[in-house]
Design an enzyme around this catalytic site. Sequence first.
Site, PDB file in Angstrom:
ATOM      1  N   ARG A 196       0.826  -1.221   0.000  1.00  0.00           N
ATOM      2  CA  ARG A 196       0.000   0.000   0.000  1.00  0.00           C
ATOM      3  C   ARG A 196       0.860   1.272   0.000  1.00  0.00           C
ATOM      4  O   ARG A 196       0.569   2.252   0.708  1.00  0.00           O
ATOM      5  CB  ARG A 196      -0.948   0.034   1.210  1.00  0.00           C
ATOM      6  CG  ARG A 196      -1.850  -1.142   1.334  1.00  0.00           C
ATOM      7  CD  ARG A 196      -2.844  -1.285   0.181  1.00  0.00           C
ATOM      8  NE  ARG A 196      -3.495  -2.568   0.295  1.00  0.00           N
ATOM      9  CZ  ARG A 196      -3.073  -3.679  -0.347  1.00  0.00           C
ATOM     10  NH1 ARG A 196      -2.049  -3.640  -1.181  1.00  0.00           N
ATOM     11  NH2 ARG A 196      -3.706  -4.816  -0.178  1.00  0.00           N
ATOM     12  N   SER A 198     -10.034   0.888   3.745  1.00  0.00           N
ATOM     13  CA  SER A 198      -9.369   0.576   5.012  1.00  0.00           C
ATOM     14  C   SER A 198      -8.771   1.831   5.639  1.00  0.00           C
ATOM     15  O   SER A 198      -8.087   2.601   4.965  1.00  0.00           O
ATOM     16  CB  SER A 198      -8.235  -0.425   4.787  1.00  0.00           C
ATOM     17  OG  SER A 198      -8.777  -1.623   4.314  1.00  0.00           O
ATOM     18  N   GLU A 258      -3.773   4.072   6.435  1.00  0.00           N
ATOM     19  CA  GLU A 258      -3.663   3.745   5.001  1.00  0.00           C
ATOM     20  C   GLU A 258      -4.228   4.897   4.174  1.00  0.00           C
ATOM     21  O   GLU A 258      -3.730   5.205   3.101  1.00  0.00           O
ATOM     22  CB  GLU A 258      -4.438   2.447   4.712  1.00  0.00           C
ATOM     23  CG  GLU A 258      -4.381   2.029   3.254  1.00  0.00           C
ATOM     24  CD  GLU A 258      -4.832   0.585   3.031  1.00  0.00           C
ATOM     25  OE1 GLU A 258      -4.552  -0.281   3.886  1.00  0.00           O
ATOM     26  OE2 GLU A 258      -5.467   0.343   2.002  1.00  0.00           O
TER      27      GLU A 258
HETATM   28  C1  LIG Z   1     -15.462   0.504  -0.326  1.00  0.00           C
HETATM   29  C2  LIG Z   1     -13.966   0.619  -0.544  1.00  0.00           C
HETATM   30  C3  LIG Z   1     -13.206  -0.522  -0.672  1.00  0.00           C
HETATM   31  C4  LIG Z   1     -11.811  -0.439  -0.845  1.00  0.00           C
HETATM   32  N1  LIG Z   1     -11.074  -1.580  -0.972  1.00  0.00           N
HETATM   33  C5  LIG Z   1      -9.758  -1.502  -1.179  1.00  0.00           C
HETATM   34  C6  LIG Z   1      -8.977  -2.702  -1.327  1.00  0.00           C
HETATM   35  O1  LIG Z   1      -9.449  -3.816  -1.291  1.00  0.00           O
HETATM   36  N2  LIG Z   1      -7.635  -2.565  -1.520  1.00  0.00           N
HETATM   37  C7  LIG Z   1      -7.032  -1.346  -1.587  1.00  0.00           C
HETATM   38  O2  LIG Z   1      -5.799  -1.284  -1.801  1.00  0.00           O
HETATM   39  N3  LIG Z   1      -7.750  -0.209  -1.468  1.00  0.00           N
HETATM   40  C8  LIG Z   1      -9.087  -0.256  -1.252  1.00  0.00           C
HETATM   41  N4  LIG Z   1      -9.814   0.903  -1.121  1.00  0.00           N
HETATM   42  C9  LIG Z   1      -9.115   2.204  -1.107  1.00  0.00           C
HETATM   43  C10 LIG Z   1      -9.018   2.874  -2.479  1.00  0.00           C
HETATM   44  O3  LIG Z   1     -10.089   2.492  -3.305  1.00  0.00           O
HETATM   45  C11 LIG Z   1      -7.685   2.549  -3.177  1.00  0.00           C
HETATM   46  O4  LIG Z   1      -6.569   2.965  -2.419  1.00  0.00           O
HETATM   47  C12 LIG Z   1      -7.618   3.218  -4.561  1.00  0.00           C
HETATM   48  O5  LIG Z   1      -6.496   2.730  -5.250  1.00  0.00           O
HETATM   49  C13 LIG Z   1      -7.530   4.741  -4.486  1.00  0.00           C
HETATM   50  O6  LIG Z   1      -7.671   5.214  -5.806  1.00  0.00           O
HETATM   51  P1  LIG Z   1      -8.326   6.642  -6.103  1.00  0.00           P
HETATM   52  O7  LIG Z   1      -8.300   6.853  -7.567  1.00  0.00           O
HETATM   53  O8  LIG Z   1      -9.658   6.744  -5.451  1.00  0.00           O
HETATM   54  O9  LIG Z   1      -7.262   7.574  -5.401  1.00  0.00           O
HETATM   55  P2  LIG Z   1      -7.555   8.824  -4.469  1.00  0.00           P
HETATM   56  O10 LIG Z   1      -8.193   8.347  -3.214  1.00  0.00           O
HETATM   57  O11 LIG Z   1      -8.246   9.876  -5.235  1.00  0.00           O
HETATM   58  O12 LIG Z   1      -6.060   9.269  -4.149  1.00  0.00           O
HETATM   59  C14 LIG Z   1      -5.206   8.451  -3.381  1.00  0.00           C
HETATM   60  C15 LIG Z   1      -3.763   8.976  -3.543  1.00  0.00           C
HETATM   61  O13 LIG Z   1      -3.358   8.748  -4.895  1.00  0.00           O
HETATM   62  C16 LIG Z   1      -2.911   9.956  -5.472  1.00  0.00           C
HETATM   63  N5  LIG Z   1      -3.255   9.935  -6.900  1.00  0.00           N
HETATM   64  C17 LIG Z   1      -4.438   9.619  -7.479  1.00  0.00           C
HETATM   65  N6  LIG Z   1      -4.325   9.678  -8.813  1.00  0.00           N
HETATM   66  C18 LIG Z   1      -3.061  10.041  -9.094  1.00  0.00           C
HETATM   67  C19 LIG Z   1      -2.331  10.293 -10.305  1.00  0.00           C
HETATM   68  N7  LIG Z   1      -2.880  10.174 -11.508  1.00  0.00           N
HETATM   69  N8  LIG Z   1      -1.039  10.679 -10.187  1.00  0.00           N
HETATM   70  C20 LIG Z   1      -0.449  10.815  -8.969  1.00  0.00           C
HETATM   71  N9  LIG Z   1      -1.089  10.603  -7.818  1.00  0.00           N
HETATM   72  C21 LIG Z   1      -2.371  10.213  -7.875  1.00  0.00           C
HETATM   73  C22 LIG Z   1      -3.660  11.052  -4.729  1.00  0.00           C
HETATM   74  O14 LIG Z   1      -2.981  12.286  -4.831  1.00  0.00           O
HETATM   75  C23 LIG Z   1      -3.650  10.479  -3.316  1.00  0.00           C
HETATM   76  O15 LIG Z   1      -2.425  10.770  -2.691  1.00  0.00           O
HETATM   77  C24 LIG Z   1     -11.204   0.839  -0.938  1.00  0.00           C
HETATM   78  C25 LIG Z   1     -11.985   2.005  -0.824  1.00  0.00           C
HETATM   79  C26 LIG Z   1     -13.352   1.896  -0.642  1.00  0.00           C
HETATM   80  C27 LIG Z   1     -14.162   3.158  -0.538  1.00  0.00           C
END
Ligand SMILES: Cc1cc2nc3c(=O)[nH]c(=O)nc-3n(C[C@H](O)[C@H](O)[C@H](O)COP(=O)(O)OP(=O)(O)OC[C@H]3O[C@@H](n4cnc5c(N)ncnc54)[C@H](O)[C@@H]3O)c2cc1C
Length: 292
Positions: free
Chosen positions: A160, A209, A280
Amino acid sequence: MKVDEGVELSRYTTLGTGGPARAFARPENADEVAELLQWAAARDLAVAVVGLGSNLLAADAGVGALVLKLGGELARVEVDGDVIRAGAGAANAVCLHRARDAGLGGFEFACAIPGTIGGGIWMNAGAYGSDFSGVLERALVATADGSGWLAPAELGLSYRHSELKHGEVVLEAEFRLLPRPSEEIRADVRELNARRKEAQPTSKRTFGSVFKNPDHELSAGRMLDACGLRGFTIGGACISPKHANFIENSGGATTADAVALMGEARRRAHEEFGVVLEHEVEFFGDLDLPDL
Ligand SMILES: Cc1cc2nc3c(=O)[nH]c(=O)nc-3n(C[C@H](O)[C@H](O)[C@H](O)COP(=O)(O)OP(=O)(O)OC[C@H]3O[C@@H](n4cnc5c(N)ncnc54)[C@H](O)[C@@H]3O)c2cc1C
């Protein structure tokens, strides 16, 4: 390129909290990102990207940065042989569906991760024993000084975590997958989603998480459960009655409520188990957990 002021980040986070961004723009291609990175550098303004906001807590007072939301060409997904080429703004679900329709397996683990490709790389998101580092071939990353392709080792992907820093924008990524019958992929995804629905509050506003699993026989969720924290509420935020490593917006939550809840959960886990839980979820803006 249009830059807006005062856009509320609560519209862009799955928890539905967060104050205004100092500046906000929606670039649709690499040239627009380059122009925006220069624009911010000229003003000495930090840059951060919001993906689906599914792992984000943004400060209620707002974020003093240029926040980018990628779209257009930067959210496209193409299949080329056994390679999936995806814009960093593309949703994991779109990538998975394109891979499945092309008979390519390996991305199934991401079926219940509601984020974008950029967020997945930043977090090295994963589930069911697999993560982005297992399928990622390379990622195109832009900074104010230009852009270049980086291999997983150069991105420093671990549990992560990546070594990416704010101001480094993932534009695009390539994943190498393996041939697999679409029907098998469909069946696997159905089963994984059912397991997820059973164990996690999938229909509530959460950010996934809260804490990383510690180096301990108990997962973070089991530890918080053993502390009796299920259902514990501060303001509009509550520890999910279904899974103690999730915080739900039970109505009118603020980021401050969620952070206070995290502080209390961390304090209790430390008191009961002597473990320091590491969050996380990503913090945007001036946010910190209270000292233990
Ligand atoms: C119901 C639910 C279930 C989940 N289950 C999991 C799971 O099983 N496993 C898991 O790992 N995560 C899980 N997550 C957490 C989340 O979905 C992941 O971490 C996901 O990868 C975040 O992606 P995002 O596009 O929403 O990023 P964001 O939340 O928008 O951003 C997260 C970070 O990434 C950076 N970022 C985003 N896009 C870019 C880019 N293009 N360039 C540079 N930086 C960037 C942002 O600046 C920030 O620092 C879950 C979340 C929810 C709500």
